[in-house]
Design an enzyme around this catalytic site. Structure first.
Site, short mmCIF file in Angstrom:
data_model
loop_
_atom_site.label_atom_id
_atom_site.label_comp_id
_atom_site.label_asym_id
_atom_site.label_seq_id
_atom_site.Cartn_x
_atom_site.Cartn_y
_atom_site.Cartn_z
N CYS A 65 28.74 39.10 30.03
CA CYS A 65 28.46 38.38 31.27
C CYS A 65 28.30 39.33 32.46
O CYS A 65 27.83 38.91 33.53
CB CYS A 65 29.57 37.37 31.56
SG CYS A 65 30.08 36.41 30.14
N HIS A 109 25.37 29.79 34.83
CA HIS A 109 25.75 31.09 34.28
C HIS A 109 24.80 31.51 33.17
O HIS A 109 25.14 31.50 31.99
CB HIS A 109 27.19 31.00 33.76
CG HIS A 109 27.74 32.29 33.24
ND1 HIS A 109 27.29 33.53 33.66
CD2 HIS A 109 28.72 32.54 32.31
CE1 HIS A 109 27.97 34.48 33.03
NE2 HIS A 109 28.82 33.90 32.20
#
Length: 399
Positions: A95, A344
């Site tokens: 991420c 995200h």
């Protein structure tokens, strides 16, 4: 990192443009088309016309969810954009992929190997089945022991949440307050994936995912892309508009598996990266006017408050209850909507945060902070295996 280098070798670096695609679910888009949109928006945001031929190097982040074009996807992107021959590096750090791509571009411009560098990221996540998506999210966790025992990404953060709530004066309602705040901000962001408001009762009563986390404590899986253009001071002086300087940068790695850590109530890599960035920028948390922190799960935002020094350890819940991190508070946090509301897309999140910092410091944000000078971005890979922190400053460039 830079302590041993003569100051003369370090060039000041500025963000001269930043943009993103809409974040959401886009079955008719590809990673190529999404990044093209982000790149075009970044070019349009430059205070004057930037010839793409001036881009010396590119660093693009992606996890590669779904397995599409695992090899050489980033050169495929720059060739698609017409940046023929520009050296392009794919960055993978879960991420935090594009947080690290931004750091790589920053390093290139600071070192003088590039005068203009492109940083960014992309991900397509919504065209796989639920089981496949869980698998791809899980590969960013510890795979030898935790994954094979059945631990999910939500399950990892649920363990961290349980430990934090047991150790400190924080409650499940504080987790829900993260959702309420970030959805309130995201509802004003036309590029947010979940651009709607929610009440505290909505967040309290959502279906459970991994105790104590429920659906409103978890970010969505998202398609999207983001891009930033970094330049030397000499190049930045050619363009109009407020200058956005990268005042400080920090990064650190940490244990990938929870079972390898001494504590579940902190992410040590966030502490280290934050301290580096503050020291390099010559600021403290008290100097910040806003922050974009990594809130893949609501507990991650609470951990960030503690680890980045926004409060004393264990007092993160108080910041939410007292409105300190609200848009009109002392330290507005995740004015973009954060990962929780904005979305995200794994590879695009880090530079997506930079887009918000750039907009805030130029006075162009959808939830605009009053006259900001300093802002911070904080991007976490997995549950803390890699972290970047950047401090940005609105300043002047000498022409």
């Amino acid at each position: 990192m830079w302590d041993d280098l003569p100051l003369a070798t370090m060039r000041d670096v500025y963000v001269i443009g930043a943009g993103q695609s809409p974040f959401g679910s886009f079955p008719d888009e590809t990673y190529l088309s999404l990044f093209e949109t982000a790149y075009e928006n970044a070019l349009e945001s430059v205070g004057g016309e930037l010839d793409p031929d001036r881009i010396d190097e590119a660093f693009l982040g992606t996890l590669g969810v779904g397995g599409r074009q695992i090899g050489l996807s980033s050169p495929a992107v720059t060739e698609h954009l017409g940046l023929h021959g520009v050296p392009t590096t794919r960055v993978e750090n879960a991420c935090a992929a594009s947080g690290y791509s931004f750091r790589s571009a920053l390093t290139a411009v600071r070192a003088g190997t590039a005068d203009v560098a492109l940083a960014g990221g992309y991900e397509v996540m919504t065209d796989t089945s639920a089981d496949q998506t869980k698998w791809w999210l899980g590969v960013s966790g510890e795979t030898e022991w935790e994954r094979t025992s059945g631990t999910t990404f939500a399950g990892v953060y649920a363990q961290m949440a349980s430990a934090y709530l047991d150790a400190y004066d924080a409650t499940v309602d504080d987790l829900s307050r993260v959702a309420v705040k970030n959805h309130g901000n995201g509802a004003k962001n036309p590029k947010a994936h979940l651009g709607f408001e929610c009440s505290l009762e909505d967040a309290r009563s959502a279906p459970g995912v991994a105790d104590p986390l429920n659906l409103y404590h978890c970010c969505p899986t998202t398609d999207g892309a983001s891009a930033a253009l970094l330049a030397s001071e000499e190049v930045a002086a050619e363009f109009d508009g407020p200058a956005v300087k990268v005042a400080g940068a920090g990064a650190a790695s940490g244990r990938v598996g929870l079972f390898q850590r001494e504590s579940l109530t902190s992410i040590p890599a966030s502490v280290q990266a934050g301290e580096q960035a503050y020291a390099e920028a010559g600021v403290t948390p008290d100097d910040l006017d806003f922050a974009e922190v990594h809130d893949c799960f609501a507990i991650a935002e609470l951990l960030a408050y503690d680890d980045l020094g926004f409060c004393e350890r264990g007092e993160a819940g108080r910041l939410l209850r007292e409105g300190v991190v609200d848009p009109d508070g002392e330290l507005p946090t995740n004015t973009s909507g954060g990962l929780k509301s904005k979305g995200h897309p794994i590879g695009a999140t880090g530079t997506g945060q930079v887009v918000e910092a750039f907009s805030q410091l130029r006075g162009e944000a959808h939830v605009q902070v009053d006259d900001p000078t300093y802002g911070l971005t904080h991007n976490v890979g997995g549950s803390g295996g890699g972290v970047t922190v950047h401090v940005f400053e609105r300043t002047e460039v000498d022409a």
